[in-house]
Design a protein around this motif. Sequence first.
Motif, PDB file in Angstrom:
ATOM      1  N   VAL A 113      17.204  45.703  94.245  1.00  0.00           N
ATOM      2  CA  VAL A 113      17.852  45.790  92.951  1.00  0.00           C
ATOM      3  C   VAL A 113      19.010  44.950  92.700  1.00  0.00           C
ATOM      4  CG1 VAL A 113      19.421  47.286  91.173  1.00  0.00           C
ATOM      5  CG2 VAL A 113      17.984  48.727  92.935  1.00  0.00           C
ATOM      6  N   GLN A 114      18.299  44.125  91.860  1.00  0.00           N
ATOM      7  CA  GLN A 114      18.490  42.768  91.721  1.00  0.00           C
ATOM      8  C   GLN A 114      19.473  42.787  90.131  1.00  0.00           C
ATOM      9  OE1 GLN A 114      16.156  39.846  91.948  1.00  0.00           O
ATOM     10  NE2 GLN A 114      15.989  40.395  93.832  1.00  0.00           N
ATOM     11  N   GLY A 115      20.347  42.709  90.299  1.00  0.00           N
ATOM     12  CA  GLY A 115      21.234  42.609  88.477  1.00  0.00           C
ATOM     13  C   GLY A 115      23.009  42.773  88.386  1.00  0.00           C
ATOM     14  N   SER A 116      23.539  43.692  87.422  1.00  0.00           N
ATOM     15  CA  SER A 116      24.806  43.851  88.260  1.00  0.00           C
ATOM     16  C   SER A 116      24.608  45.943  87.350  1.00  0.00           C
ATOM     17  CB  SER A 116      25.410  43.421  86.323  1.00  0.00           C
ATOM     18  OG  SER A 116      25.428  43.639  85.252  1.00  0.00           O
ATOM     19  N   LEU A 117      25.542  46.390  88.291  1.00  0.00           N
ATOM     20  CA  LEU A 117      26.158  47.767  88.182  1.00  0.00           C
ATOM     21  C   LEU A 117      26.860  48.077  87.271  1.00  0.00           C
ATOM     22  CD1 LEU A 117      24.372  48.248  91.642  1.00  0.00           C
ATOM     23  CD2 LEU A 117      22.680  48.495  89.417  1.00  0.00           C
ATOM     24  N   THR A 118      26.871  48.792  86.458  1.00  0.00           N
ATOM     25  CA  THR A 118      27.992  48.966  86.348  1.00  0.00           C
ATOM     26  C   THR A 118      28.206  50.898  86.439  1.00  0.00           C
ATOM     27  OG1 THR A 118      28.375  47.495  84.404  1.00  0.00           O
ATOM     28  CG2 THR A 118      29.820  49.417  84.371  1.00  0.00           C
ATOM     29  N   THR A 119      28.403  51.638  87.274  1.00  0.00           N
ATOM     30  CA  THR A 119      28.756  53.078  87.253  1.00  0.00           C
ATOM     31  C   THR A 119      30.763  53.711  87.556  1.00  0.00           C
ATOM     32  OG1 THR A 119      27.976  54.892  88.798  1.00  0.00           O
ATOM     33  CG2 THR A 119      27.916  52.661  90.117  1.00  0.00           C
ATOM     34  N   PRO A 120      30.333  54.765  87.397  1.00  0.00           N
ATOM     35  CA  PRO A 120      32.142  55.523  89.044  1.00  0.00           C
ATOM     36  C   PRO A 120      31.916  55.506  89.624  1.00  0.00           C
ATOM     37  CG  PRO A 120      30.889  56.947  86.906  1.00  0.00           C
ATOM     38  CD  PRO A 120      30.599  55.429  86.940  1.00  0.00           C
ATOM     39  N   VAL A 121      30.364  55.445  90.626  1.00  0.00           N
ATOM     40  CA  VAL A 121      30.035  56.384  92.216  1.00  0.00           C
ATOM     41  C   VAL A 121      28.937  56.184  91.788  1.00  0.00           C
ATOM     42  CG1 VAL A 121      29.422  58.297  93.316  1.00  0.00           C
ATOM     43  CG2 VAL A 121      31.281  58.827  91.335  1.00  0.00           C
ATOM     44  N   LEU A 122      28.567  54.861  93.408  1.00  0.00           N
ATOM     45  CA  LEU A 122      27.655  54.499  93.646  1.00  0.00           C
ATOM     46  C   LEU A 122      27.711  54.628  95.840  1.00  0.00           C
ATOM     47  CD1 LEU A 122      25.149  52.298  93.565  1.00  0.00           C
ATOM     48  CD2 LEU A 122      27.764  50.617  94.399  1.00  0.00           C
ATOM     49  N   SER A 123      26.556  55.064  95.520  1.00  0.00           N
ATOM     50  CA  SER A 123      25.367  55.606  97.296  1.00  0.00           C
ATOM     51  C   SER A 123      24.246  54.535  97.545  1.00  0.00           C
ATOM     52  CB  SER A 123      25.146  57.149  96.737  1.00  0.00           C
ATOM     53  OG  SER A 123      24.849  57.134  97.836  1.00  0.00           O
ATOM     54  N   ILE A 124      25.158  54.530  98.331  1.00  0.00           N
ATOM     55  CA  ILE A 124      23.809  53.007  99.015  1.00  0.00           C
ATOM     56  C   ILE A 124      23.407  52.860 100.287  1.00  0.00           C
ATOM     57  CG2 ILE A 124      22.702  49.984  99.218  1.00  0.00           C
ATOM     58  CD1 ILE A 124      24.613  49.364  97.593  1.00  0.00           C
ATOM     59  N   GLU A 125      21.780  53.567 100.747  1.00  0.00           N
ATOM     60  CA  GLU A 125      20.896  54.345 101.930  1.00  0.00           C
ATOM     61  C   GLU A 125      21.363  52.620 102.789  1.00  0.00           C
ATOM     62  OE1 GLU A 125      18.979  58.033 101.338  1.00  0.00           O
ATOM     63  OE2 GLU A 125      17.436  56.388 101.750  1.00  0.00           O
ATOM     64  N   GLU A 126      21.634  53.479 103.978  1.00  0.00           N
ATOM     65  CA  GLU A 126      20.634  51.888 104.938  1.00  0.00           C
ATOM     66  C   GLU A 126      19.538  51.161 104.444  1.00  0.00           C
ATOM     67  OE1 GLU A 126      20.586  51.261 109.837  1.00  0.00           O
ATOM     68  OE2 GLU A 126      21.885  52.553 109.218  1.00  0.00           O
ATOM     69  N   GLU A 135      30.686  47.069  88.450  1.00  0.00           N
ATOM     70  CA  GLU A 135      31.742  47.122  87.947  1.00  0.00           C
ATOM     71  C   GLU A 135      31.782  48.509  87.939  1.00  0.00           C
ATOM     72  OE1 GLU A 135      33.847  46.647  84.000  1.00  0.00           O
ATOM     73  OE2 GLU A 135      32.054  45.560  84.585  1.00  0.00           O
ATOM     74  N   MET A 136      33.077  48.747  88.743  1.00  0.00           N
ATOM     75  CA  MET A 136      33.131  50.181  89.082  1.00  0.00           C
ATOM     76  C   MET A 136      34.642  50.906  87.851  1.00  0.00           C
ATOM     77  SD  MET A 136      32.789  50.896  92.884  1.00  0.00           S
ATOM     78  CE  MET A 136      32.423  53.008  92.633  1.00  0.00           C
ATOM     79  N   LYS A 137      33.888  51.671  87.254  1.00  0.00           N
ATOM     80  CA  LYS A 137      34.839  52.023  86.139  1.00  0.00           C
ATOM     81  C   LYS A 137      35.562  53.709  85.791  1.00  0.00           C
ATOM     82  CE  LYS A 137      33.649  49.304  82.535  1.00  0.00           C
ATOM     83  NZ  LYS A 137      33.025  49.170  80.779  1.00  0.00           N
ATOM     84  N   PRO A 138      35.829  54.597  85.872  1.00  0.00           N
ATOM     85  CA  PRO A 138      37.080  55.234  85.837  1.00  0.00           C
ATOM     86  C   PRO A 138      35.074  56.297  84.778  1.00  0.00           C
ATOM     87  CG  PRO A 138      38.471  54.285  84.972  1.00  0.00           C
ATOM     88  CD  PRO A 138      37.580  53.600  84.715  1.00  0.00           C
ATOM     89  N   GLN A 139      35.669  57.814  86.022  1.00  0.00           N
ATOM     90  CA  GLN A 139      33.969  58.807  85.365  1.00  0.00           C
ATOM     91  C   GLN A 139      34.933  59.505  84.923  1.00  0.00           C
ATOM     92  OE1 GLN A 139      32.664  60.601  88.826  1.00  0.00           O
ATOM     93  NE2 GLN A 139      30.801  60.876  88.013  1.00  0.00           N
ATOM     94  N   ALA A 140      33.650  59.688  82.811  1.00  0.00           N
ATOM     95  CA  ALA A 140      34.150  60.503  82.392  1.00  0.00           C
ATOM     96  C   ALA A 140      33.826  62.611  83.069  1.00  0.00           C
ATOM     97  CB  ALA A 140      33.271  60.402  81.033  1.00  0.00           C
ATOM     98  N   ASN A 141      32.800  62.334  83.957  1.00  0.00           N
ATOM     99  CA  ASN A 141      32.643  63.878  84.509  1.00  0.00           C
ATOM    100  C   ASN A 141      32.949  63.298  85.891  1.00  0.00           C
ATOM    101  OD1 ASN A 141      31.300  65.753  85.797  1.00  0.00           O
ATOM    102  ND2 ASN A 141      29.377  65.482  84.744  1.00  0.00           N
ATOM    103  N   VAL A 142      34.013  64.472  85.965  1.00  0.00           N
ATOM    104  CA  VAL A 142      34.837  64.650  87.243  1.00  0.00           C
ATOM    105  C   VAL A 142      33.771  65.591  88.259  1.00  0.00           C
ATOM    106  CG1 VAL A 142      36.616  65.944  88.649  1.00  0.00           C
ATOM    107  CG2 VAL A 142      36.696  64.446  85.886  1.00  0.00           C
ATOM    108  N   GLU A 143      33.075  66.909  87.904  1.00  0.00           N
ATOM    109  CA  GLU A 143      32.243  67.074  88.303  1.00  0.00           C
ATOM    110  C   GLU A 143      30.900  66.819  89.216  1.00  0.00           C
ATOM    111  OE1 GLU A 143      31.199  71.058  87.808  1.00  0.00           O
ATOM    112  OE2 GLU A 143      33.145  71.570  86.406  1.00  0.00           O
TER     113      GLU A 143
END
Length: 166
Positions: A113-126, A135-143
């Motif tokens: 992945v090359q570019g900017s990411l904007t998300t409240p939750v990010l998971s990256i595997e090895e 950029e991590m922003k607060p999440q609207a969906n708490v579930e």
Amino acid sequence: MWKQDETGGEVEREQERWAEDKRSPSKKSGPTLPDEVAFVGKDVEFKGVITYSGTVRVDGSLEGEIHTDGGLLVGPEAVLKAKVTAGTVVCRGTIHGDIQAKDQIVLCAPAVVQGSLTTPVLSIEEGVVFNGTLEMKPQANVEVLREVGSNMGNMTSRPPVQRLAA
């Protein structure tokens, strides 16, 4: 490459693998996504803007923009040169462009992945290659946070930070 046999072709096996990934409770960062509403096959080249509701899976080549309130599944052979706006993005392929996800982004090996990411939750595997900004922003969906957070219990916790009095 897989060999096609009498029980089904490679597309069916890949769909079963993705479906198993979605159902498996043992996956640490596996988001639960609804069934796919669209599929872009690996030999398909698409240029333009895709707007949809639900989940789409891309295994081919796409150049342009993708807009959805649902999910985007990017297969290991997929190449996207696109601006992506989605609820949840699960990537195993290549994305060149900005990704904005309302709920979460999951990058699984061998993703690039090359570019900017904007998300409240990010998971990256090895094994994932990520070059860009986050950029991590607060999440609207708490579930979704609760679902991902419950899978993080196996991680080794750090000792609490102690404040020193001045």
